[in-house]
Design an enzyme around this catalytic site. Sequence first.
Site, PDB file in Angstrom:
ATOM      1  N   GLU A 195       9.398 -13.458  -6.274  1.00  0.00           N
ATOM      2  CA  GLU A 195       8.059 -13.219  -5.698  1.00  0.00           C
ATOM      3  C   GLU A 195       7.272 -14.536  -5.598  1.00  0.00           C
ATOM      4  O   GLU A 195       6.473 -14.717  -4.677  1.00  0.00           O
ATOM      5  CB  GLU A 195       7.264 -12.205  -6.521  1.00  0.00           C
ATOM      6  CG  GLU A 195       7.938 -10.845  -6.702  1.00  0.00           C
ATOM      7  CD  GLU A 195       7.964  -9.958  -5.458  1.00  0.00           C
ATOM      8  OE1 GLU A 195       7.435 -10.367  -4.397  1.00  0.00           O
ATOM      9  OE2 GLU A 195       8.527  -8.848  -5.562  1.00  0.00           O
ATOM     10  N   HIS A 205      10.795  -7.727   2.084  1.00  0.00           N
ATOM     11  CA  HIS A 205      10.800  -6.426   1.411  1.00  0.00           C
ATOM     12  C   HIS A 205      11.323  -5.270   2.261  1.00  0.00           C
ATOM     13  O   HIS A 205      11.627  -4.210   1.724  1.00  0.00           O
ATOM     14  CB  HIS A 205       9.397  -6.086   0.891  1.00  0.00           C
ATOM     15  CG  HIS A 205       9.063  -6.798  -0.389  1.00  0.00           C
ATOM     16  ND1 HIS A 205       9.039  -8.168  -0.489  1.00  0.00           N
ATOM     17  CD2 HIS A 205       8.763  -6.333  -1.633  1.00  0.00           C
ATOM     18  CE1 HIS A 205       8.719  -8.509  -1.725  1.00  0.00           C
ATOM     19  NE2 HIS A 205       8.551  -7.414  -2.443  1.00  0.00           N
ATOM     20  N   ASN A 235       4.786  -8.415   2.271  1.00  0.00           N
ATOM     21  CA  ASN A 235       6.052  -7.667   2.347  1.00  0.00           C
ATOM     22  C   ASN A 235       7.207  -8.519   2.876  1.00  0.00           C
ATOM     23  O   ASN A 235       8.282  -7.992   3.152  1.00  0.00           O
ATOM     24  CB  ASN A 235       5.882  -6.440   3.248  1.00  0.00           C
ATOM     25  CG  ASN A 235       4.916  -5.451   2.655  1.00  0.00           C
ATOM     26  OD1 ASN A 235       4.873  -5.266   1.440  1.00  0.00           O
ATOM     27  ND2 ASN A 235       4.107  -4.823   3.492  1.00  0.00           N
ATOM     28  N   ARG A 269      -2.439  -8.039   4.583  1.00  0.00           N
ATOM     29  CA  ARG A 269      -1.747  -7.720   3.330  1.00  0.00           C
ATOM     30  C   ARG A 269      -0.255  -7.478   3.573  1.00  0.00           C
ATOM     31  O   ARG A 269       0.573  -7.660   2.686  1.00  0.00           O
ATOM     32  CB  ARG A 269      -2.390  -6.501   2.645  1.00  0.00           C
ATOM     33  CG  ARG A 269      -1.779  -6.215   1.292  1.00  0.00           C
ATOM     34  CD  ARG A 269      -2.588  -5.288   0.407  1.00  0.00           C
ATOM     35  NE  ARG A 269      -1.903  -5.140  -0.872  1.00  0.00           N
ATOM     36  CZ  ARG A 269      -2.376  -4.496  -1.919  1.00  0.00           C
ATOM     37  NH1 ARG A 269      -3.556  -3.923  -1.851  1.00  0.00           N
ATOM     38  NH2 ARG A 269      -1.682  -4.413  -3.033  1.00  0.00           N
ATOM     39  N   GLU A 286      -4.313  -2.707   3.447  1.00  0.00           N
ATOM     40  CA  GLU A 286      -3.153  -3.072   4.247  1.00  0.00           C
ATOM     41  C   GLU A 286      -3.228  -2.636   5.702  1.00  0.00           C
ATOM     42  O   GLU A 286      -2.344  -1.954   6.218  1.00  0.00           O
ATOM     43  CB  GLU A 286      -1.868  -2.537   3.577  1.00  0.00           C
ATOM     44  CG  GLU A 286      -0.621  -3.249   4.102  1.00  0.00           C
ATOM     45  CD  GLU A 286       0.600  -3.099   3.207  1.00  0.00           C
ATOM     46  OE1 GLU A 286       0.504  -3.444   2.015  1.00  0.00           O
ATOM     47  OE2 GLU A 286       1.631  -2.668   3.720  1.00  0.00           O
ATOM     48  N   LYS A 298      -2.254 -14.057  -4.180  1.00  0.00           N
ATOM     49  CA  LYS A 298      -2.225 -12.597  -4.023  1.00  0.00           C
ATOM     50  C   LYS A 298      -3.640 -12.024  -3.945  1.00  0.00           C
ATOM     51  O   LYS A 298      -3.928 -11.174  -3.099  1.00  0.00           O
ATOM     52  CB  LYS A 298      -1.436 -11.966  -5.163  1.00  0.00           C
ATOM     53  CG  LYS A 298      -1.484 -10.447  -5.127  1.00  0.00           C
ATOM     54  CD  LYS A 298      -0.175  -9.769  -4.949  1.00  0.00           C
ATOM     55  CE  LYS A 298      -0.372  -8.287  -4.638  1.00  0.00           C
ATOM     56  NZ  LYS A 298       0.738  -7.464  -5.025  1.00  0.00           N
ATOM     57  N   LYS A 308      -2.036  -1.359  -5.971  1.00  0.00           N
ATOM     58  CA  LYS A 308      -1.039  -0.403  -5.459  1.00  0.00           C
ATOM     59  C   LYS A 308      -0.322   0.222  -6.646  1.00  0.00           C
ATOM     60  O   LYS A 308       0.274  -0.487  -7.459  1.00  0.00           O
ATOM     61  CB  LYS A 308      -0.001  -1.129  -4.603  1.00  0.00           C
ATOM     62  CG  LYS A 308      -0.418  -1.366  -3.176  1.00  0.00           C
ATOM     63  CD  LYS A 308       0.799  -1.809  -2.380  1.00  0.00           C
ATOM     64  CE  LYS A 308       0.437  -2.243  -0.985  1.00  0.00           C
ATOM     65  NZ  LYS A 308       1.623  -2.759  -0.265  1.00  0.00           N
ATOM     66  N   HIS A 346      13.877  -3.640   0.045  1.00  0.00           N
ATOM     67  CA  HIS A 346      13.728  -2.314  -0.567  1.00  0.00           C
ATOM     68  C   HIS A 346      14.896  -1.410  -0.217  1.00  0.00           C
ATOM     69  O   HIS A 346      15.383  -0.651  -1.053  1.00  0.00           O
ATOM     70  CB  HIS A 346      12.432  -1.652  -0.092  1.00  0.00           C
ATOM     71  CG  HIS A 346      11.238  -2.090  -0.887  1.00  0.00           C
ATOM     72  ND1 HIS A 346       9.956  -1.951  -0.418  1.00  0.00           N
ATOM     73  CD2 HIS A 346      11.132  -2.647  -2.117  1.00  0.00           C
ATOM     74  CE1 HIS A 346       9.110  -2.412  -1.334  1.00  0.00           C
ATOM     75  NE2 HIS A 346       9.801  -2.854  -2.363  1.00  0.00           N
ATOM     76  N   HIS A 349      15.016  -5.778  -8.187  1.00  0.00           N
ATOM     77  CA  HIS A 349      14.058  -6.037  -7.111  1.00  0.00           C
ATOM     78  C   HIS A 349      14.081  -7.496  -6.625  1.00  0.00           C
ATOM     79  O   HIS A 349      14.135  -7.755  -5.420  1.00  0.00           O
ATOM     80  CB  HIS A 349      12.652  -5.662  -7.583  1.00  0.00           C
ATOM     81  CG  HIS A 349      11.612  -5.814  -6.525  1.00  0.00           C
ATOM     82  ND1 HIS A 349      11.539  -4.980  -5.430  1.00  0.00           N
ATOM     83  CD2 HIS A 349      10.611  -6.719  -6.374  1.00  0.00           C
ATOM     84  CE1 HIS A 349      10.534  -5.367  -4.660  1.00  0.00           C
ATOM     85  NE2 HIS A 349       9.957  -6.426  -5.207  1.00  0.00           N
ATOM     86  N   ARG A 374      -8.180  13.948 -12.566  1.00  0.00           N
ATOM     87  CA  ARG A 374      -8.673  13.382 -11.280  1.00  0.00           C
ATOM     88  C   ARG A 374      -9.099  11.928 -11.396  1.00  0.00           C
ATOM     89  O   ARG A 374      -9.866  11.430 -10.576  1.00  0.00           O
ATOM     90  CB  ARG A 374      -9.822  14.215 -10.726  1.00  0.00           C
ATOM     91  CG  ARG A 374      -9.417  15.647 -10.427  1.00  0.00           C
ATOM     92  CD  ARG A 374     -10.365  16.309  -9.462  1.00  0.00           C
ATOM     93  NE  ARG A 374     -10.023  17.715  -9.373  1.00  0.00           N
ATOM     94  CZ  ARG A 374     -10.485  18.643 -10.211  1.00  0.00           C
ATOM     95  NH1 ARG A 374     -11.333  18.294 -11.163  1.00  0.00           N
ATOM     96  NH2 ARG A 374     -10.107  19.883 -10.075  1.00  0.00           N
TER      97      ARG A 374
HETATM   98 ZN    ZN Z   1       8.222  -7.294  -4.518  1.00  0.00          ZN
END
Ligand code: ZN
Length: 336
Positions: free
Chosen positions: A171, A234, A231, A227, A223, A213, A129, A238, A248, A107
């Site tokens: 990035e 993205h 993206n 935030r 988010e 960042k 994340k 993605h 990526h 946990r």
């Molecule tokens: Zn990325």
Amino acid sequence: MKKTVQFSSAPVTFYFDVAFAKLRDVLDPASAIILTDENIFSKHKKYLKEFQVIVMPAGEANKTQKTVDHIILQLIEAGADRNTTLIGLGGGVVTDITGYVAGIYMRGISFGFVPTTILAMVDAAIGGKNGIDVGVYKNIAGLIRQPSFIWYDYNLLSTLPNEEWINGFAEVIKHACIKDRKMFVALQQQKLSFWKRDRVSLAKLIRQNVDIKVKVVQQDEFEKADRKLLNFGHTFGHAIENLYGIPHGHSISIGMGIACKISEKLAGFKETESILQLLKQYGLPPSFAFDGGATMKVMQADKKKQGQAIHFILLEKIGKALIKPVSFADLSEFTA
Ligand code: ZN
Ligand code: ADP
């Protein structure tokens, strides 16, 4: 140099420009387990002698529950308990899975990152994340939980393949596009080979990117709003990444190209050419012939979807981004 940053859920201590070997000054190797991948292990194992190490196969294709199960079994075997710190030594794949495993093992145990790619240093390791992919759906299972530390040893980059430098700079260019026009200009004035050669400039560039960042995440860790700006590129990126297995950085480069075109139409953006040019300058593809129908289908499962629209990141100008709901009907125009 050491700096502690307060996020809304927890503090994170950043160590900049410190040799990996010094880690034992802040952490007892007997209470830590390192998770890394086979490439990094083979190149840097001399630093790892004092630690118990779990080695996973490299690459995004292994960021799955199957790998997680395997790691958990090895943690049990190694006697990891609630006082163990799990350290992710690697690129974004390793850091994402480290945070995820640490979040669920017993946990939750504490964890830290030693990023070894540009991408992880400026992006993946920061912000808490963590997660894994399921099928074609990237990061669809995960949690937000902060590492206790992030450790920057730029010497680890000496073995990073050129392709991965290129990926990471996607990035960096993203950050410049959404938040920092001055950095965009600095990038225009150099080539990748300059940053690879000039350690002082690289360290400064990485720090600037970390600051961008960190600031965005500090304002909106979970988010709800800003935030989402991170993206940029993205949503299409993605979808294309998962359909075609393109790296990526390349995928989000293509995604940024598409986002520029949508920005022209919906946000009066006029600087597409400068961005496409910069992407090319850093070895990134500005476009790609993809299957529009299949891409749309993957985007329907995007986490940024709300009903029949998707929260899209657009540019007003370089350095200034905005979030706008764009309907799937409108998007289909760009996938034709
Ligand atoms: Zn990325
Ligand atoms: P990303 O940070 O781009 O998400 P990954 O975790 O997939 O990256 O790492 C990209 C690739 O680079 C992987 O094959 C990984 O093993 C390799 N790699 C990561 N860091 C280094 C390094 N410092 N030296 C050599 N190879 C590395």
